[in-house]
Design a protein around this motif. Structure first.
Motif, PDB file in Angstrom:
ATOM      1  N   MET A 197      50.741  48.093  50.602  1.00 31.61           N
ATOM      2  CA  MET A 197      49.699  48.532  49.672  1.00 31.61           C
ATOM      3  C   MET A 197      48.326  48.201  50.247  1.00 31.61           C
ATOM      4  O   MET A 197      48.074  47.074  50.661  1.00 31.61           O
ATOM      5  CB  MET A 197      49.867  47.845  48.318  1.00 31.61           C
ATOM      6  N   ILE A 198      47.445  49.184  50.303  1.00 35.23           N
ATOM      7  CA  ILE A 198      46.080  48.993  50.772  1.00 35.23           C
ATOM      8  C   ILE A 198      45.221  48.476  49.617  1.00 35.23           C
ATOM      9  O   ILE A 198      45.160  49.096  48.552  1.00 35.23           O
ATOM     10  CB  ILE A 198      45.498  50.312  51.318  1.00 35.23           C
ATOM     11  N   ILE A 199      44.601  47.332  49.826  1.00 39.16           N
ATOM     12  CA  ILE A 199      43.785  46.727  48.779  1.00 39.16           C
ATOM     13  C   ILE A 199      42.362  47.268  48.884  1.00 39.16           C
ATOM     14  O   ILE A 199      41.713  47.115  49.921  1.00 39.16           O
ATOM     15  CB  ILE A 199      43.775  45.193  48.890  1.00 39.16           C
ATOM     16  N   PRO A 200      41.836  47.904  47.841  1.00 34.08           N
ATOM     17  CA  PRO A 200      40.462  48.414  47.892  1.00 34.08           C
ATOM     18  C   PRO A 200      39.460  47.271  47.861  1.00 34.08           C
ATOM     19  O   PRO A 200      39.751  46.173  47.371  1.00 34.08           O
ATOM     20  CB  PRO A 200      40.364  49.271  46.624  1.00 34.08           C
ATOM     21  N   ARG A 201      38.289  47.528  48.371  1.00 35.26           N
ATOM     22  CA  ARG A 201      37.243  46.508  48.383  1.00 35.26           C
ATOM     23  C   ARG A 201      36.586  46.367  47.013  1.00 35.26           C
ATOM     24  O   ARG A 201      36.253  45.265  46.585  1.00 35.26           O
ATOM     25  CB  ARG A 201      36.186  46.866  49.429  1.00 35.26           C
ATOM     26  N   VAL A 202      36.395  47.488  46.332  1.00 33.71           N
ATOM     27  CA  VAL A 202      35.689  47.496  45.044  1.00 33.71           C
ATOM     28  C   VAL A 202      36.547  48.194  43.995  1.00 33.71           C
ATOM     29  O   VAL A 202      37.125  49.257  44.261  1.00 33.71           O
ATOM     30  CB  VAL A 202      34.334  48.216  45.146  1.00 33.71           C
ATOM     31  N   SER A 203      36.599  47.593  42.826  1.00 33.80           N
ATOM     32  CA  SER A 203      37.229  48.223  41.670  1.00 33.80           C
ATOM     33  C   SER A 203      36.138  48.656  40.699  1.00 33.80           C
ATOM     34  O   SER A 203      35.387  47.816  40.191  1.00 33.80           O
ATOM     35  CB  SER A 203      38.189  47.249  40.971  1.00 33.80           C
ATOM     36  N   ILE A 204      36.037  49.963  40.475  1.00 31.53           N
ATOM     37  CA  ILE A 204      35.110  50.483  39.460  1.00 31.53           C
ATOM     38  C   ILE A 204      35.902  50.620  38.169  1.00 31.53           C
ATOM     39  O   ILE A 204      36.910  51.326  38.105  1.00 31.53           O
ATOM     40  CB  ILE A 204      34.508  51.830  39.897  1.00 31.53           C
ATOM     41  N   LEU A 205      35.466  49.914  37.137  1.00 27.17           N
ATOM     42  CA  LEU A 205      36.239  49.743  35.917  1.00 27.17           C
ATOM     43  C   LEU A 205      35.627  50.565  34.788  1.00 27.17           C
ATOM     44  O   LEU A 205      34.482  50.321  34.377  1.00 27.17           O
ATOM     45  CB  LEU A 205      36.267  48.263  35.544  1.00 27.17           C
ATOM     46  N   ILE A 206      36.381  51.517  34.272  1.00 24.45           N
ATOM     47  CA  ILE A 206      35.871  52.427  33.234  1.00 24.45           C
ATOM     48  C   ILE A 206      36.727  52.302  31.973  1.00 24.45           C
ATOM     49  O   ILE A 206      37.796  52.912  31.878  1.00 24.45           O
ATOM     50  CB  ILE A 206      35.857  53.883  33.721  1.00 24.45           C
ATOM     51  N   PRO A 207      36.306  51.521  30.988  1.00 27.65           N
ATOM     52  CA  PRO A 207      36.977  51.521  29.691  1.00 27.65           C
ATOM     53  C   PRO A 207      36.481  52.718  28.879  1.00 27.65           C
ATOM     54  O   PRO A 207      35.295  53.045  28.913  1.00 27.65           O
ATOM     55  CB  PRO A 207      36.532  50.196  29.073  1.00 27.65           C
ATOM     56  N   VAL A 208      37.362  53.366  28.136  1.00 24.50           N
ATOM     57  CA  VAL A 208      36.943  54.582  27.446  1.00 24.50           C
ATOM     58  C   VAL A 208      37.668  54.741  26.121  1.00 24.50           C
ATOM     59  O   VAL A 208      38.835  54.371  25.980  1.00 24.50           O
ATOM     60  CB  VAL A 208      37.177  55.831  28.338  1.00 24.50           C
ATOM     61  N   TYR A 209      36.940  55.275  25.164  1.00 25.61           N
ATOM     62  CA  TYR A 209      37.529  55.644  23.874  1.00 25.61           C
ATOM     63  C   TYR A 209      36.754  56.840  23.311  1.00 25.61           C
ATOM     64  O   TYR A 209      35.540  56.760  23.099  1.00 25.61           O
ATOM     65  CB  TYR A 209      37.475  54.483  22.873  1.00 25.61           C
ATOM     66  N   ASN A 210      37.454  57.937  23.110  1.00 23.27           N
ATOM     67  CA  ASN A 210      36.887  59.145  22.497  1.00 23.27           C
ATOM     68  C   ASN A 210      35.567  59.572  23.151  1.00 23.27           C
ATOM     69  O   ASN A 210      34.534  59.701  22.495  1.00 23.27           O
ATOM     70  CB  ASN A 210      36.679  58.943  20.991  1.00 23.27           C
TER      71      ASN A 210
END
Length: 320
Positions: free
Chosen positions: A1-14
């Protein structure tokens, strides 16, 4: 598994109207060593369908869906739990980031003394048009963390939302709190006003410096569905007030905490034009047997005349 350097985190509701452009702004980053984590908080509109469409087009997009709505803050936490990158960037589903966001911010985090990086932001109803926010400094560069904390408590020209910043993912895990002790305010996890600001303050106290990028690389969308626009009763302001007071009581010296009390007392008066005796007002925000001194009230009244220049810090401003 390739580990990404940055995680862009998008929580969403409606957010079926906004989530597409939000995800697109994430995958258009000039730094491509990323993953985009989208967690749908049991939306009842077509948000999930939009997310699935994007996930089929780009393998860097990982989508998850909660069986039930767990509230905003717990959904932020779910995003962080799924993250694999060393660095975490929260991007709220109605906002955007410039393609250069990561390219301009990440280099600062190579310095282990820098806790986080945030950028100038534009706030408006249409993408990349509106008013610039959070101009803490005139130039891009590093600033003392104590200066950032001071401005957060007394000036307000700093971000509350982590949407214009990037952190180390471990710091996000450690410093995202669901609740803030309060005599009168409950359920911070239901809206996130207060826990978002505390991410900045709690991380800042652990590092010598923070960094600021003076280019507007973040866009915050103003619309009727956003919590700050829909709040008509100053409730959200009270939640942020509680967060600042709690932080001061936990991590600042007694003299500085007294000034925070007095400053917040004045703020609330100007917001609601309702006068309360300092001792009575303070009981809404702390269970400690404390009071606001006359000396601190005088200091607050003259603060704008004695406010320090940028990049300087006051001698009385010290962490415990």
């Amino acid at each position: 598994m390739i580990i990404p350097r940055v995680s862009i985190l998008i929580p969403v509701y409606n957010r079926e109207s906004f989530i597409g452009p939000c995800i697109q702004s994430a995958i258009e980053q000039t730094i491509t060593d990323i993953e985009v984590i989208v967690v749908d908080n049991a939306s009842t509109d077509k948000t999930w369908e939009v997310c699935k469409t994007f996930a089929r087009q780009d393998s860097r997009i990982r989508i998850f869906r909660n069986e039930t709505n767990i509230g905003p803050v717990r959904n932020w936490q779910r995003c962080i739990d799924e993250a694999r990158g060393c660095f975490g960037k929260i991007l709220f589903s109605d906002d955007l980031i410039d393609p250069l966001f990561l390219e301009k911010t990440l280099p600062f985090l190579c310095d282990e003394e820098v806790g986080f990086v945030f950028t100038l932001a534009i706030m408006g109803t249409e993408p990349w048009t509106g008013q610039e926010q959070y101009g803490l400094a005139e130039k891009t560069g590093k600033l003392p963390s104590s200066y950032f904390i001071q401005e957060s408590l007394f000036a307000g020209n700093v971000p509350y939302s982590p949407g214009c910043a990037i952190f180390r993912t471990d710091d996000l895990r450690k410093n995202l709190v669901e609740e803030i002790p309060s005599p009168t305010i409950k359920n911070f996890y239901e809206h996130g006003a207060g826990p978002d600001l505390l991410i900045y303050l709690l991380v800042a106290k652990e590092y010598a410096q923070i960094a600021f990028v003076s280019k507007p690389l973040s866009f915050f969308r103003k619309h009727e569905g956003s919590i700050t626009i829909s709040d008509k009763s100053n409730y959200i302001n009270r939640c942020y007030r509680q967060a600042r007071i709690w932080f001061a009581e936990q991590y600042l010296n007694v003299n500085t905490t007294g000034k925070v009390y007095a400053f917040e007392w004045r703020r609330e008066y100007y917001e609601g034009r309702k006068f309360l005796l300092p001792s009575l007002w303070l009981s809404n925000y702390t269970k400690k047997a404390v009071s606001i001194s006359l000396l601190d009230i005088v200091w607050v009244l003259f603060y704008k005349f004695i406010k320090p220049k940028r990049r300087s810090t006051r001698r009385w401003f010290k962490l415990i």
